[in-house]
Enzyme design. Structure first.
Site, PDB file in Angstrom:
ATOM      1  N   TRP A 130       0.744  -0.790  -0.209  1.00  0.00           N
ATOM      2  CA  TRP A 130      -0.193  -0.009  -0.319  1.00  0.00           C
ATOM      3  C   TRP A 130       1.264   1.001  -0.215  1.00  0.00           C
ATOM      4  CZ3 TRP A 130      -5.065  -0.894  -0.516  1.00  0.00           C
ATOM      5  CH2 TRP A 130      -6.351   1.130  -0.694  1.00  0.00           C
ATOM      6  N   ASP A 182       0.190  11.824  -2.473  1.00  0.00           N
ATOM      7  CA  ASP A 182      -0.249  12.665  -1.620  1.00  0.00           C
ATOM      8  C   ASP A 182      -1.646  11.946  -1.326  1.00  0.00           C
ATOM      9  OD1 ASP A 182      -2.028  11.399  -3.859  1.00  0.00           O
ATOM     10  OD2 ASP A 182      -2.045  13.104  -5.407  1.00  0.00           O
ATOM     11  N   GLU A 185      -3.079   8.881  -2.504  1.00  0.00           N
ATOM     12  CA  GLU A 185      -2.030   8.200  -2.531  1.00  0.00           C
ATOM     13  C   GLU A 185      -1.726   7.514  -3.741  1.00  0.00           C
ATOM     14  OE1 GLU A 185      -5.473   5.398  -0.064  1.00  0.00           O
ATOM     15  OE2 GLU A 185      -3.989   5.732   1.082  1.00  0.00           O
ATOM     16  N   GLU A 339     -17.965   7.082  -1.828  1.00  0.00           N
ATOM     17  CA  GLU A 339     -17.349   8.140  -2.167  1.00  0.00           C
ATOM     18  C   GLU A 339     -17.223   9.076  -3.132  1.00  0.00           C
ATOM     19  OE1 GLU A 339     -14.017   6.014  -4.092  1.00  0.00           O
ATOM     20  OE2 GLU A 339     -12.704   6.602  -2.220  1.00  0.00           O
TER      21      GLU A 339
HETATM   22  C1  BGC Z   1      -8.276   7.651  -0.883  1.00  0.00           C
HETATM   23  C2  BGC Z   1      -8.242   8.395   0.098  1.00  0.00           C
HETATM   24  C3  BGC Z   1      -8.817   7.402   1.575  1.00  0.00           C
HETATM   25  C4  BGC Z   1      -8.594   6.678   1.280  1.00  0.00           C
HETATM   26  C5  BGC Z   1      -9.373   6.064   2.423  1.00  0.00           C
HETATM   27  C6  BGC Z   1      -8.571   6.124  -0.689  1.00  0.00           C
HETATM   28  O1  BGC Z   1      -9.131   5.845  -1.963  1.00  0.00           O
HETATM   29  O2  BGC Z   1      -7.865   8.351  -2.080  1.00  0.00           O
HETATM   30  O3  BGC Z   1      -8.011   9.946   0.022  1.00  0.00           O
HETATM   31  O4  BGC Z   1      -7.873   8.489   2.238  1.00  0.00           O
HETATM   32  O5  BGC Z   1      -9.443   6.025   0.119  1.00  0.00           O
HETATM   33  O6  BGC Z   1     -10.526   6.486   2.290  1.00  0.00           O
END
Ligand code: BGC
Length: 382
Positions: A130, A182, A185, A339
């Site tokens: 990860w 960032d 990720e 999301e």
């Molecule tokens: C996002 C992150 C987030 C994580 C958990 C990822 O896909 O890019 O910003 O912290 O999901 O929500």
């Protein structure tokens, strides 16, 4: 039978559902699952949790969820999260000290001695591979903690919290110049302006919490670095050093209290104007960045709400309401907020591959529910 919310009650029901989703998914140790239904997201992130705790801190002011100890349920929950973060950081004191010493000798961090992005509730880490090295999270945690301490009038600071704040601040001050992943990720070899903005805010909050901390010189250096290296040719904040591109995560530059820029600073206004030009999706959600392929690069409900939050900060409540209503329209029958939505995608051919790899789009996403509470709070009485 599936019951649909009646529109007139939507805000109230979604407000209640947001509290419920967040509180129900707090783990016994204090971490919040990013999303209970997606295996890869069944961890707690500093970043997601920082916004979740911030939302609960504000929400507890006017909408107290009863708690057996007589305090607001939201504040009890946020306090447990802050204790969890402090434990994670303090448990890694040796590793962080090694990173600080290495940085003082001009050496870059090694992964084993940095903070991870996500942890299991009991403090364990997830499977290897990860993109763990992310510096915005610890900065955002300190920023969120300062708001909590202020609202709940928690003085003096509990010892373990003070130790963790001091440690996190020295760690961030030591490594802020190094590339890291960032907040999405991605792009682990770049230096990201939103990450620097999160560190900047975190250091400001740390000094507020512990006035003897010497962080102002570092904050001044970060600001000067951003102004020298972190702008696009058009004069907006750039996604990362050297890129003529914006990212919706630059909204982070206008965080309340210790943010890099005032919401109405011309540089912030120019940056948001370009975010709206390049990333505002048809019908109102916001894409992360123009190259996004994650789940097809859909419009993020989370980011539509974040833009709404920004609009409240500049007094444009009508725009905030429009964005909020768009987000509300994406709640499912149970009132869960995802999301992102696949209604408008930048790269639709990538969608199926992600579903195969991770399952459906994360829903409910606690961070989205947190942004919802933050916007509701900002619109209170308006
Ligand atoms: C996002 C992150 C987030 C994580 C958990 C990822 O896909 O890019 O910003 O912290 O999901 O929500």
């Amino acid at each position: 039978m599936v019951t649909r919310f009646r529109p007139q009650h939507l805000s109230k029901l979604l407000h209640h559902r947001s509290q419920q989703v967040i509180l129900d998914n707090q783990q016994p140790g204090g971490g919040y699952l990013a999303c209970p239904t997606m295996p890869d997201y069944q961890f707690s992130w500093f970043r997601d949790g920082a916004f979740i705790a911030y939302a609960l801190t504000l929400d507890g002011i006017y909408h107290m969820v009863p708690h057996r100890a007589g305090m607001s349920g939201q504040w009890d929950s946020a306090g447990k999260f802050h204790t969890w973060c402090a434990r994670i950081i303090n448990d890694r004191a040796g590793a962080l000290e090694r990173t600080i010493a290495r940085a003082a000798a001009g050496q870059p961090p090694v992964a084993a001695d940095t903070l991870n992005a996500r942890y299991r509730d009991e403090g364990g880490v997830g499977p290897m591979g990860w993109p763990e090295f992310q510096l915005d999270g610890p900065g955002l945690w300190v920023w969120s903690l300062a708001a909590y301490v202020e609202v709940c009038r928690l003085h003096p600071l509990p010892v373990a919290w003070a130790q963790a704040v001091e440690r996190a601040a020295r760690y961030l001050a030591a490594v802020w110049r190094y590339p890291c992943y960032d907040c999405w990720e991605e792009r682990g070899s770049d230096v990201h302006i939103s990450t620097l903005a999160a560190i900047y805010a975190g250091l400001g909050a740390a000094r507020h919490l512990i006035p003897t901390l010497e962080v102002e010189p570092t904050r001044a250096e970060i600001r000067a670095f951003i102004l020298d290296h972190g702008l696009t040719p058009g004069g907006e904040l750039a996604k990362s050093v050297g890129l003529d591109m914006v990212d919706a995560n630059l909204l982070l530059a206008a965080l309340p209290d210790y943010g890099l820029l005032a919401p109405d600073d011309p540089l912030m206004r120019r940056t948001v104007a370009r975010i709206e030009r390049d990333l505002l999706a048809e019908g109102h959600g916001v894409h992360r960045h123009v190259e996004d392929t994650y789940y097809g690069g859909g419009a993020w409900v989370l980011l539509g709400l974040w833009l709404a939050w920004y609009k409240t900060q500049i007094g444009d409540f009508a725009a905030a309401r429009t964005l909020l209503e768009w987000a509300e329209a994406h709640a499912d029958a149970e009132g869960n907020l995802p999301e992102q939505t696949r209604a408008v995608m930048l790269a639709p051919s990538y969608y199926a591959g992600w579903v195969e790899q991770r399952g459906e789009i994360a829903n409910p996403l606690l961070w989205t529910h947190a942004e919802y509470l933050i916007v509701q709070h900002a619109l209170q009485g308006r």
